[in-house]
Design an enzyme around this catalytic site. Sequence first.
Site, PDB file in Angstrom:
ATOM      1  N   LYS A 265     -12.352   8.897 -35.455  1.00  0.00           N
ATOM      2  CA  LYS A 265     -13.026   8.488 -34.225  1.00  0.00           C
ATOM      3  C   LYS A 265     -13.062   9.648 -33.210  1.00  0.00           C
ATOM      4  O   LYS A 265     -12.132  10.452 -33.178  1.00  0.00           O
ATOM      5  CB  LYS A 265     -12.250   7.313 -33.623  1.00  0.00           C
TER       6      LYS A 265
ATOM      7  N   ASP B 151     -17.456   8.817 -35.854  1.00  0.00           N
ATOM      8  CA  ASP B 151     -17.737   7.745 -36.790  1.00  0.00           C
ATOM      9  C   ASP B 151     -18.863   8.178 -37.739  1.00  0.00           C
ATOM     10  O   ASP B 151     -19.624   9.076 -37.433  1.00  0.00           O
ATOM     11  CB  ASP B 151     -18.193   6.523 -35.980  1.00  0.00           C
TER      12      ASP B 151
ATOM     13  N   LYS C  12     -21.101  18.772 -30.385  1.00  0.00           N
ATOM     14  CA  LYS C  12     -20.345  19.349 -29.254  1.00  0.00           C
ATOM     15  C   LYS C  12     -19.922  20.789 -29.549  1.00  0.00           C
ATOM     16  O   LYS C  12     -19.612  21.555 -28.650  1.00  0.00           O
ATOM     17  CB  LYS C  12     -19.072  18.531 -28.991  1.00  0.00           C
TER      18      LYS C  12
ATOM     19  N   LYS D  16      -9.108  15.047 -34.002  1.00  0.00           N
ATOM     20  CA  LYS D  16      -9.588  15.579 -35.281  1.00  0.00           C
ATOM     21  C   LYS D  16      -9.663  17.104 -35.276  1.00  0.00           C
ATOM     22  O   LYS D  16      -9.140  17.763 -36.182  1.00  0.00           O
ATOM     23  CB  LYS D  16     -11.022  15.066 -35.481  1.00  0.00           C
TER      24      LYS D  16
END
Lengths: 291, 490
Positions: A14, A131, A45, A19
């Site tokens: 998520k 996701d 991003k 991450k």
Amino acid sequence: MTSRKSIHVSIYGKGGIGKSTTTANISAALAVSGAKVVQIGCDPKSDSTNTLRGNRHLPTVLDSMREGKKVKLEDISVVGFAGVLCVESGGPVPGVGCAGRGINAAVTLLKELKLFEEFKPDFVLYDVLGDVVCGGFAVPIRDGITDRAYVVTSADFMALYAANNLFKAINKYAPTGGAKLGGIIANRLVAGYSLSIIEDFAQKTGVKILGQVPRSISVSRAELYGKTVIEDEPDGEQADVYRLVAQRLAENQDLVIPNPIGTNDLRSWARDWGDRLYAQEIGLVEEMAAI
Amino acid sequence: MAEIKQGYHGRGGCAFHGALWTVSSIRNLTAVVHSNAGCSAQGHLAARGAGIGFPELFQTPTTSSIDRHVVFGGGSRLREQIKNTVKIIDSKLYVVLQGCESAMVGDDVTGITREALEATHPVLCSLVAGLHGGSRFGYAKVLSDLLGSVGELKGLAGFEPDIGQESSVNVFGVVPVTDPHFRGDLFEILRILNGLGLSANIFFGASDGVEELSNAKQAKLSLVFSKWGRQPAEKLLESADQAVLERSCLPVGFEAVKALKDAIAEKLGECSLGAGAQSFLESERVRQERLLEPLDEWLGEIVGAPVALVGDESAITGLAKFLRDRLGAEISLAVITDASDAGDMWDRSEICDQAETYEQAETIEGAFVCAAQESGVKKFEADGGAGNRNDETIDQLAARVHRCGDGAEISEILTKARPLVVLGGAPDEAVAKKLGAGYLNVSFPSSEIVLGRSFVGLHGAVALAEKYASEVFKALDFKEASAALKLVGS
């Protein structure tokens, strides 16, 4: 820790779950141990590799493609900490175009540029946006690009929900040659029950927990310096945690097809955990209520 | 009671193609297509199913979008295409149509079109992508969008307020291309309405279709000849006070024309018709009977011939009625090819969800399961608003009715039915040949060149009678007519 054949790993989870931080620390740990590593950020991003390259500027693959010039490997990659090759796929301007298709196009270009033949990495880590919102974001696990995926999750319900969605995607594509699941990386563990929740989820979906990463101020501080923990505080406890996760990831050959939980079952599972936490909070004494 | 079978696929292209064909059929209107290369060209090729096609379609301005326009958005490419099109192609009005990729990516077509309009270029848009449904839906959507937005052009050159002649009736539901006879049909409908003393906006084939779009709001009545005409008629009702008259079929022959006249008179009042309406009708009756009279001698030979019709509901309902009532045909089978042109995707997923076959549907086997479950799941409204008219529907006219557009399935249905004559489209001709049945081209795709042919009105009825009788006699094996008829009909 070198290997003749590259191991391609995709790391999902998520948005905001840690991450990129986890991936960058694993890359750094693998590189420090002597492996040749490439980390590819697959997120519009384009901040996956920030801590590996000291926040230095790196043109994204899609930015270079947009300019229409002939893209060369050196234009879109930079060598970061411990020799990790950093690449960012980037994405379109927010609200315009299709980021999913963009990731697909970026990965295709990297293959055309013979990145892997040129660099000959031992490990390639794909850090994929949150996701699995559409087919584009499933590219790393779908088209034989990676053979194993890991999911980073906390004990928060929405993070587990996203993990479960990834499991659905793996469950769908693995039988036709897509990636299998290597395991869960439990991140931001704080309260005592956090690990219990993740362990229960892992058990229900038939996957194992590769590593446990507690919440730590070392991570925040290192990020503020534009570094991984491995670089900023190599002798600290948190660095040991990441090194252990990296070592297990490198050695892990136990890949599975997970059994995702149905949406309604997942909700009722979460409600049960809510009840158990409430009972614990008010000190309810009940048989089998121990966490 | 007819046995009704349901199927899914439409015959006749995607919603984008329907929109493109509709726009290309309106004189003085130019499409600017925002899609990948090939969408317009494919539309051009498929339009040949209308008997001759549209040569101008091959010159449709298009953005020919590529991968970068999907990844980064194709807005600037569209902006460039609009700018160049208005410079190079002389047209009274331009309409931007959107392909599937652009729709999925979410390009701001509306905003970019508005920019062009603000720069005083007469440009509108319609957001109907191929994935939204079939070509008839594309017709309904683009025509509604145009009727709903043409008012925004007021003040631009050529769009001064109250320009043009006021017409009494708008004609909707005759769909370009998927009705291969749409030009001839519309001209015949126009001739009938003019004969009744009414002027009409037929939009396609008119000398200035754009002007008719602008004037549509001022009409007293919208005449709807198929369910695909409902949406444009309803769009006008949002801002205009006008009556809507929906018919179950196109009028074939005098009786149908008279029924149409009576229905219009009931809606608008007898006085709304011209003074010559009655004498026009009488002359139509006399001419039809005089022209058909010679055939009466032979009717005994062909009465009871089992006939199969394949085509869009409105068209074949009119044909079936005339064939049965005037020529004594037995309508043994009707295959409706326009039952499900809109929203297929959502209907399909709904069926899968209901049956909890989501996982199954992700596999080829699952798709077969879903397809099998489709049969009989949903009955399309064949005849909306039927309460206000007495017309017979195809379900009442035919012994057996199927709703599907799949070629193989239609072939199987026809083979089982063993009709003496097949009235259908090009793919049905081969089946008819195999069966030794007669064949008459009445629906999309056309196997013949069609310019102004029509099976509507007096002229259409006579043409139909000529061709139908010829095919029946051919199929009957003239020497043993009654024996053959019995054999085929059994």
